[in-house]
Design a protein around this motif. Structure first.
Motif, PDB file in Angstrom:
ATOM      1  N   LYS A 109      11.955  -5.797 -48.324  1.00 12.29           N
ATOM      2  CA  LYS A 109      11.071  -6.649 -47.709  1.00 12.29           C
ATOM      3  C   LYS A 109      10.104  -6.139 -46.700  1.00 12.29           C
ATOM      4  O   LYS A 109       9.250  -6.661 -46.550  1.00 12.29           O
ATOM      5  N   HIS A 110      10.772  -5.165 -45.865  1.00 13.24           N
ATOM      6  CA  HIS A 110       9.955  -4.803 -44.893  1.00 13.24           C
ATOM      7  C   HIS A 110       9.459  -3.215 -44.884  1.00 13.24           C
ATOM      8  O   HIS A 110       9.198  -2.757 -43.897  1.00 13.24           O
ATOM      9  N   ASN A 111       9.899  -2.645 -45.979  1.00 15.86           N
ATOM     10  CA  ASN A 111       9.775  -0.973 -45.659  1.00 15.86           C
ATOM     11  C   ASN A 111      10.895  -0.589 -44.779  1.00 15.86           C
ATOM     12  O   ASN A 111      10.483   0.653 -44.111  1.00 15.86           O
ATOM     13  N   LEU A 112      11.727  -1.228 -44.307  1.00 18.51           N
ATOM     14  CA  LEU A 112      12.521  -0.658 -42.896  1.00 18.51           C
ATOM     15  C   LEU A 112      13.879  -0.222 -43.611  1.00 18.51           C
ATOM     16  O   LEU A 112      14.603  -0.720 -44.286  1.00 18.51           O
ATOM     17  N   PHE A 113      14.091   1.131 -43.150  1.00 19.35           N
ATOM     18  CA  PHE A 113      15.448   1.918 -43.375  1.00 19.35           C
ATOM     19  C   PHE A 113      16.149   2.012 -42.200  1.00 19.35           C
ATOM     20  O   PHE A 113      15.372   2.287 -41.182  1.00 19.35           O
ATOM     21  N   ILE A 114      17.387   1.894 -42.452  1.00 17.90           N
ATOM     22  CA  ILE A 114      18.181   2.407 -41.446  1.00 17.90           C
ATOM     23  C   ILE A 114      18.890   3.506 -41.757  1.00 17.90           C
ATOM     24  O   ILE A 114      19.606   3.768 -42.586  1.00 17.90           O
ATOM     25  N   LEU A 115      18.828   4.656 -40.886  1.00 16.64           N
ATOM     26  CA  LEU A 115      19.423   5.931 -41.232  1.00 16.64           C
ATOM     27  C   LEU A 115      20.636   6.167 -40.157  1.00 16.64           C
ATOM     28  O   LEU A 115      20.549   5.880 -39.113  1.00 16.64           O
ATOM     29  N   LYS A 120      20.992  10.313 -43.405  1.00 14.64           N
ATOM     30  CA  LYS A 120      21.189   9.753 -44.697  1.00 14.64           C
ATOM     31  C   LYS A 120      20.998   8.222 -44.450  1.00 14.64           C
ATOM     32  O   LYS A 120      21.276   7.603 -43.571  1.00 14.64           O
ATOM     33  N   VAL A 121      20.446   7.814 -45.526  1.00 16.13           N
ATOM     34  CA  VAL A 121      20.154   6.291 -45.435  1.00 16.13           C
ATOM     35  C   VAL A 121      21.491   5.595 -45.399  1.00 16.13           C
ATOM     36  O   VAL A 121      22.331   5.624 -46.042  1.00 16.13           O
ATOM     37  N   PHE A 122      21.599   4.668 -44.276  1.00  9.91           N
ATOM     38  CA  PHE A 122      22.890   3.909 -44.029  1.00  9.91           C
ATOM     39  C   PHE A 122      22.850   2.348 -44.562  1.00  9.91           C
ATOM     40  O   PHE A 122      23.862   2.008 -44.748  1.00  9.91           O
ATOM     41  N   ASP A 123      21.627   1.915 -44.501  1.00  7.63           N
ATOM     42  CA  ASP A 123      21.460   0.274 -44.781  1.00  7.63           C
ATOM     43  C   ASP A 123      20.185   0.320 -45.229  1.00  7.63           C
ATOM     44  O   ASP A 123      19.154   0.291 -44.566  1.00  7.63           O
ATOM     45  N   GLY A 124      19.977  -0.138 -46.576  1.00 13.60           N
ATOM     46  CA  GLY A 124      18.648  -0.288 -46.928  1.00 13.60           C
ATOM     47  C   GLY A 124      18.396  -1.952 -47.378  1.00 13.60           C
ATOM     48  O   GLY A 124      17.545  -2.012 -48.144  1.00 13.60           O
ATOM     49  N   ARG A 125      19.043  -2.623 -47.102  1.00 10.80           N
ATOM     50  CA  ARG A 125      18.884  -4.120 -47.297  1.00 10.80           C
ATOM     51  C   ARG A 125      17.665  -4.559 -46.725  1.00 10.80           C
ATOM     52  O   ARG A 125      17.012  -5.670 -47.099  1.00 10.80           O
ATOM     53  N   GLU A 181      26.466   5.583 -31.288  1.00 11.19           N
ATOM     54  CA  GLU A 181      27.063   6.919 -32.034  1.00 11.19           C
ATOM     55  C   GLU A 181      28.292   5.967 -32.840  1.00 11.19           C
ATOM     56  O   GLU A 181      28.990   5.210 -32.713  1.00 11.19           O
ATOM     57  N   PRO A 182      28.189   6.364 -34.309  1.00 14.06           N
ATOM     58  CA  PRO A 182      27.481   7.363 -34.958  1.00 14.06           C
ATOM     59  C   PRO A 182      25.928   6.976 -34.880  1.00 14.06           C
ATOM     60  O   PRO A 182      25.656   5.649 -34.814  1.00 14.06           O
ATOM     61  N   PRO A 183      24.882   7.875 -34.393  1.00 15.01           N
ATOM     62  CA  PRO A 183      23.716   7.420 -34.072  1.00 15.01           C
ATOM     63  C   PRO A 183      22.817   6.758 -35.581  1.00 15.01           C
ATOM     64  O   PRO A 183      22.952   7.441 -36.448  1.00 15.01           O
ATOM     65  N   LEU A 184      22.343   5.625 -35.356  1.00 14.76           N
ATOM     66  CA  LEU A 184      21.690   5.048 -36.396  1.00 14.76           C
ATOM     67  C   LEU A 184      20.388   4.743 -35.979  1.00 14.76           C
ATOM     68  O   LEU A 184      20.082   4.219 -34.500  1.00 14.76           O
ATOM     69  N   VAL A 185      19.379   5.169 -36.724  1.00 11.74           N
ATOM     70  CA  VAL A 185      17.926   4.973 -36.377  1.00 11.74           C
ATOM     71  C   VAL A 185      17.128   4.316 -37.426  1.00 11.74           C
ATOM     72  O   VAL A 185      17.255   4.258 -38.823  1.00 11.74           O
ATOM     73  N   ALA A 186      16.420   3.101 -36.976  1.00 12.91           N
ATOM     74  CA  ALA A 186      15.612   2.627 -37.876  1.00 12.91           C
ATOM     75  C   ALA A 186      14.347   2.995 -38.050  1.00 12.91           C
ATOM     76  O   ALA A 186      13.872   3.365 -37.025  1.00 12.91           O
ATOM     77  N   CYS A 187      13.637   2.914 -39.273  1.00  6.25           N
ATOM     78  CA  CYS A 187      12.317   3.390 -39.299  1.00  6.25           C
ATOM     79  C   CYS A 187      11.717   2.682 -40.387  1.00  6.25           C
ATOM     80  O   CYS A 187      12.279   2.013 -41.363  1.00  6.25           O
TER      81      CYS A 187
END
Lengths: 176, 176
Positions: free
Chosen positions: A131-137, A122-127, A43-49
């Motif tokens: 490189k990996h198509n990995l979004f942190i939401l 919402k996208v929180f971290d797009g770094r 919390e706040p909930p962050l989800v990687a995908c």
């Protein structure tokens, strides 16, 4: 749909169910099937995908920085496969597969009315996108359907083999 | 333990089971319980995981850049909770909980003999470690136990509630 406290979001995603990811771009909604996700923070909930850059949803998610993660119960398994087997490039998937888009509160991407949980993100971290198509939401609003009690989810083992939730067990634990 | 082709690793992790993560530092092995993991790439298999910097394993993983992801079947659920409820700072967990460390082929961290799958991992990308405690691992060697056929796994829903795998269904799919 009933508001779900954000602190409880992880309890729905940590078990690893197959989910849908919806996006909306230029007024056009799309939905894809996704199993590569994990919690990153309570919390706040962050989800990687991970969304392949070959997927039509990738460009929409990167451009709009918004999506919805929706969790289908096991009775929707055939639609999960149908959605996963075609591209939003060619198909208007909500219409074709009889899924009902609902207006979200804080993002342009739609909720899926048939799902028992919907998380506006919402996208929180797009770094790691390039490189990996990995979004942190960040999940900014969460909903559950009180009409679906104790829904069983499905978990993908590859090539259309899914395992459905079985019995629940409760053990004394200090783990959150 | 039998060698598992690396291309099949995702089929074990994509369903989202609770896993153990082992490390070894200065000759001392440790094991923690983990649910926050996902696949990032099929082959070579990349796996993302979040290990809290409050966990004893965090420092070992960051320093050695090696670990093993081991998957316990459902009959080990009580040990999964026991391992999760204490810290390697205070407890020699392999000894205390009757788990058997086996020498790995390519990393210093041990395999867990009781687990039906063991994946030897090296840190592939540590860029999100400081910000999100998120490691991207490469599975460099994978093993399964041929003596455990069709093992059921457990999935954590929070606070010691686990759901055990139920029935398997197969649907015609083009999804890998």
């Amino acid at each position: 749909m009933k508001n779900l406290p954000l602190a409880k979001v992880y309890q729905f995603l940590e078990p690893g169910p197959v989910v849908w990811l919806t996006t909306a771009r230029k007024g056009r909604a799309n939905v894809m099937t996704m199993s590569w996700h994990m919690m990153v923070e309570f919390e706040p909930p962050l989800v990687a995908c991970v969304v392949s850059n070959a997927d039509h949803s990738f460009a929409a998610l990167r451009a709009t920085k918004q999506c919805v993660i929706a969790i289908p119960a096991a009775h929707l398994a055939q639609k999960v496969v149908d959605v996963g087997n075609c591209s939003g490039r060619d198909v208007a998937k909500f219409e074709k597969f009889g899924l009902t888009p609902l207006k979200a509160a804080r993002v342009a991407a739609p909720l899926v009315a048939e799902c028992f949980a919907n998380f506006e993100c919402k996208v929180f971290d797009g770094r790691l996108v390039n490189k990996h198509n990995l979004f942190i939401l960040e999940v900014v609003q969460a909903w559950t359907d009180p009409g679906q009690r104790h829904p069983k989810t499905i978990h993908h083992h590859g090539y259309g083999k899914f395992v459905v939730d079985g019995e629940a067990i409760r053990l004394k634990s200090r783990m959150r």
